[in-house]
Design a protein around this motif. Structure first.
Motif, PDB file in Angstrom:
ATOM      1  N   MET A 268       0.836  -1.204   0.000  1.00 15.90           N
ATOM      2  CA  MET A 268       0.000   0.000   0.000  1.00 15.90           C
ATOM      3  C   MET A 268       0.870   1.253   0.000  1.00 15.90           C
ATOM      4  N   LYS A 269       1.882   1.237   0.885  1.00 15.28           N
ATOM      5  CA  LYS A 269       2.747   2.414   1.017  1.00 15.28           C
ATOM      6  C   LYS A 269       3.479   2.691  -0.299  1.00 15.28           C
TER       7      LYS A 269
ATOM      8  N   GLU B 152      -3.525   4.803  -7.173  1.00 10.17           N
ATOM      9  CA  GLU B 152      -2.377   3.984  -7.542  1.00 10.17           C
ATOM     10  C   GLU B 152      -1.817   4.421  -8.897  1.00 10.17           C
TER      11      GLU B 152
ATOM     12  N   ASN C 211       2.605   1.742  -3.422  1.00 10.19           N
ATOM     13  CA  ASN C 211       1.782   1.971  -4.616  1.00 10.19           C
ATOM     14  C   ASN C 211       0.821   3.148  -4.539  1.00 10.19           C
ATOM     15  N   THR C 212       0.684   3.739  -3.365  1.00 12.92           N
ATOM     16  CA  THR C 212      -0.312   4.800  -3.243  1.00 12.92           C
ATOM     17  C   THR C 212       0.335   6.178  -3.373  1.00 12.92           C
TER      18      THR C 212
END
Lengths: 202, 202
Positions: B51-52, B66, B54-55
């Motif tokens: 998450m970290k 993304e 790709n966001t």
């Protein structure tokens, strides 16, 4: 509709499996993680994997440890003749915080819960019996939740312990917590608090 | 005294940095993670890193995405002439849930908080100005928290927007939430609810 990105949704999914975490808290937590710096996030994730890999149940008492035998079981200064039976590590923490209890522990890893199909066989009980058989245990103290599940678990285990004729079996006292008003407690608590009353020396 | 193992303590440390998570909840969460199976734990940890990684913030509106441009900004069917100004992604979610708002968004990523030294320069404002300059924006709607910080942020931004003579500037209405008893709301809410009263057609 999907309001967050897939990778955020994935973290929310995992976080919301944790106790007391609903979808809303999980979302706030995920978004907070996003704000944190890269190093924090990587270390956080690593700490989870590391904890899972390195934590085991102590071979003797069932406590959580990074070694084969936990700190308490390997502490030669503690009284090996007394075992407090607790349901989980919170029981150990509660008793350790008293700084008065210096005996050993046995962690059941749960309670008997008939409605969930959890029986005595699912708990860490057989090793308790063999500890009492092999070591010079003089007393076991039940220090588990005073709920129906807790009392049932106690009764089952006491039944197994009856064969040890010289073993003293005790349980923590019931009563009104210190600093609490009597009006908040139910009649069963009162009956027990009355029965267990102590004579006041004056 | 250290009641848990180092690796458990480390997870507790990280979890307790998350919003609304105290040490006690963090401990319960860590112990729950320990009970989960290896695959869950590894996937959970990976999801956080993923998450970290790709966001990002959408280059246009500041929403989380993304991709370079978020789903809303890249949706050709939405009304590009209206921009709702929100403080964070929760603002987007609240408006999207109405299913009525079909305009665009601009995410400030916070509010002006003088006591914490957060000024307008720390927020995603300059890109809002250039959006209005370059695109055919007819209305901006403030949809941010009705707190002192929120109102202050609004005033500062309105000041910057004054130079756009044909721009309509609006804000969400204040009043008593639907389904709530009037007695729970303060006099300022009432003053605003009175001022903004709507004539009933009958």
């Amino acid at each position: 509709m999907n309001y967050y990105t897939n990778s955020i949704d994935e973290v929310i999914h995992y976080l919301s499996k944790l106790p007391t975490i609903g979808r809303k808290s999980a979302t706030k937590m995920a978004l907070k993680i996003l704000e944190m710096d890269d190093e924090f996030v990587v270390n956080f994730a690593k700490s989870i994997i590391n904890m899972k890999k390195n934590t085991h149940h102590c071979k003797i008492c069932g406590n959580l440890t990074e070694n084969e035998i936990c700190n308490i079981c390997s502490d030669e200064k503690r009284d090996k003749s007394t075992i407090a039976i607790v349901e989980d590590i919170f029981g150990i923490v509660s008793l350790e915080k008293t700084k008065i209890y210096r005996g050993m522990y046995h962690v059941l890893n749960g309670l008997v819960v008939p409605r969930d199909g959890i029986t005595l066989d699912d708990l860490n009980v057989s090793s308790l019996i063999s500890r009492i058989e092999k070591e010079n245990v003089k007393e076991v103290i039940f220090a588990i939740s005073q709920t129906i599940d807790g009392e049932l678990t106690e009764l089952y285990i006491i039944d197994l312990l009856k064969k040890f004729k010289d073993l003293k079996i005790s349980k923590i006292a019931n009563g009104i917590p210190i600093g609490r008003s009597v009006e908040n407690y139910d009649e069963l608590t009162f009956i027990r608090a009355l029965e267990d009353r102590k004579e006041v020396e004056y």
